[in-house]
Design an enzyme around this catalytic site. Structure first.
Site, short mmCIF file in Angstrom:
data_model
loop_
_atom_site.label_atom_id
_atom_site.label_comp_id
_atom_site.label_asym_id
_atom_site.label_seq_id
_atom_site.Cartn_x
_atom_site.Cartn_y
_atom_site.Cartn_z
N TYR A 60 0.87 -1.18 0.00
CA TYR A 60 0.00 0.00 0.00
C TYR A 60 0.90 1.23 0.00
O TYR A 60 1.44 1.64 1.01
CB TYR A 60 -0.90 0.04 1.23
CG TYR A 60 -1.94 -1.05 1.32
CD1 TYR A 60 -2.22 -1.90 0.26
CD2 TYR A 60 -2.67 -1.22 2.49
CE1 TYR A 60 -3.19 -2.88 0.36
CE2 TYR A 60 -3.64 -2.20 2.60
CZ TYR A 60 -3.89 -3.03 1.54
OH TYR A 60 -4.85 -4.01 1.65
N PRO A 206 -15.83 -5.11 2.49
CA PRO A 206 -17.01 -5.45 3.28
C PRO A 206 -18.25 -4.64 2.92
O PRO A 206 -19.37 -5.06 3.21
CB PRO A 206 -16.57 -5.17 4.72
CG PRO A 206 -15.50 -4.13 4.58
CD PRO A 206 -14.77 -4.49 3.31
N LEU A 207 -18.05 -3.48 2.28
CA LEU A 207 -19.19 -2.65 1.86
C LEU A 207 -19.50 -2.83 0.38
O LEU A 207 -20.35 -2.11 -0.16
CB LEU A 207 -18.90 -1.18 2.17
CG LEU A 207 -18.77 -0.86 3.66
CD1 LEU A 207 -18.32 0.57 3.88
CD2 LEU A 207 -20.09 -1.11 4.38
N GLY A 208 -18.82 -3.77 -0.27
CA GLY A 208 -19.16 -4.09 -1.65
C GLY A 208 -18.80 -3.03 -2.67
O GLY A 208 -19.39 -2.98 -3.75
N GLY A 210 -19.46 0.03 -2.95
CA GLY A 210 -20.59 0.85 -3.36
C GLY A 210 -21.65 0.13 -4.15
O GLY A 210 -22.45 0.76 -4.86
#
Length: 289
Positions: A60, A206-208, A210
């Site tokens: 990163y 985990p939130l796809g 959007g």
């Protein structure tokens, strides 16, 4: 932050961690435009708010996220798990290749130790299995580092259930990181194996990304309205209710979004809520972008 789950038995971590991918530039390349200050403040805020696991990786930036973690949080408070990853070399925005030769993994681990200013990495995850290198050689290198006291626990990223089972025959695996969220449950068999063997599962995305839109978004919005919550909070709460081994590590660069994510741990979904959300699973259909 709710019930803690063990990672390899010890140390333990709260049910929501913090991912550092959003603390570097687009495509995981270079620094953010606003400099290190906001990221350092956000990492400290996360820990002050009860986060006990920071998930980062050597690629990163590269290097930048690990350096930010050390700058913000070293000396690390008791109970804080620093998880990092090696085995991938980034060469540009969204450009990377796998590098799993034992000598590569040893060099990457040593570099992460220096950047994170520690003698032992709490959790070191193989970012990708290298198909050109026998699994036993890759895990053998990590096990040697573990025996030398440089790694406490070994984890894997983006593996199949068969790969996880074979890896666990070689050495104890404390954690898995696979893509898994409300609308993408392709790793359901990996999750089932983690549950059977007490392995922590850190779902990425985990939130796809959007993806909570269209018909699925309508259902999630309805559940969110019942709880006075946001759809993103419901997506995180679903993960926490879905399995006791799931430990999401959502990332953000926004203090307000951090607070919103962490508040999801306090939501109590009903059986009816879970049934409606579970019914959204469409593993064999394209997901909405």
């Amino acid at each position: 932050m709710g019930t803690v789950i063990p990672i390899g038995g010890e140390p333990a971590a709260g049910r929501l961690g913090f991912g550092t991918g959003g603390l570097v530039g687009p495509g995981y390349w270079g620094p953010r435009h606003d400099g290190p200050g906001p990221s350092v403040a956000l990492l400290r805020r996360a820990v002050d708010r009860g986060v006990t696991l920071i998930d980062t990786a050597d690629n990163y930036g590269p290097d930048i996220a690990e350096e930010l973690v050390a700058r913000a949080l070293h000396p690390y408070p008791a109970g804080l798990v620093i998880a990092t990853k090696g085995g991938v070399v980034r060469t540009g925005p969204d450009l990377w290749h796998v590098a799993g030769r034992p000598e590569d993994l040893r060099a990457m681990c040593e570099a992460s130790l220096r950047r994170l200013r520690t003698d032992t990495l709490d959790l070191y995850q193989l970012h990708r299995l290298d198909p050109r290198v026998p699994m036993a050689d890759q895990l053998g290198a990590l096990r040697e580092l573990q025996e030398a006291g440089k790694i406490r626990h070994i984890g894997l990223d983006s593996v199949t259930a068969d790969e996880l089972a074979r890896a666990q025959d070689i050495t104890p695996i404390a954690s898995v990181q696979n893509r898994y969220n409300l609308l993408d449950r392709a790793a359901e068999d990996v999750l089932a194996l983690c549950e059977q063997r007490g392995t922590a599962f850190l779902p990425w995305s985990p939130l796809g990304d959007g993806a909570l839109a269209g018909e699925a978004g309508t259902v999630v919005a309805a559940v969110a309205a019942r709880h006075g919550a946001t759809p993103g909070q419901i997506a995180l709460a679903w993960l926490l209710h879905r399995s006791p081994v799931l430990l999401p590590t959502p990332g953000t660069s926004s203090p307000a979004h951090l607070d919103e994510n962490l508040a999801a741990a306090g939501l109590a979904l009903t059986e009816g809520d879970m049934a409606r959300l579970d019914a959204l699973d469409r593993p064999h259909e394209p997901h909405e972008a």
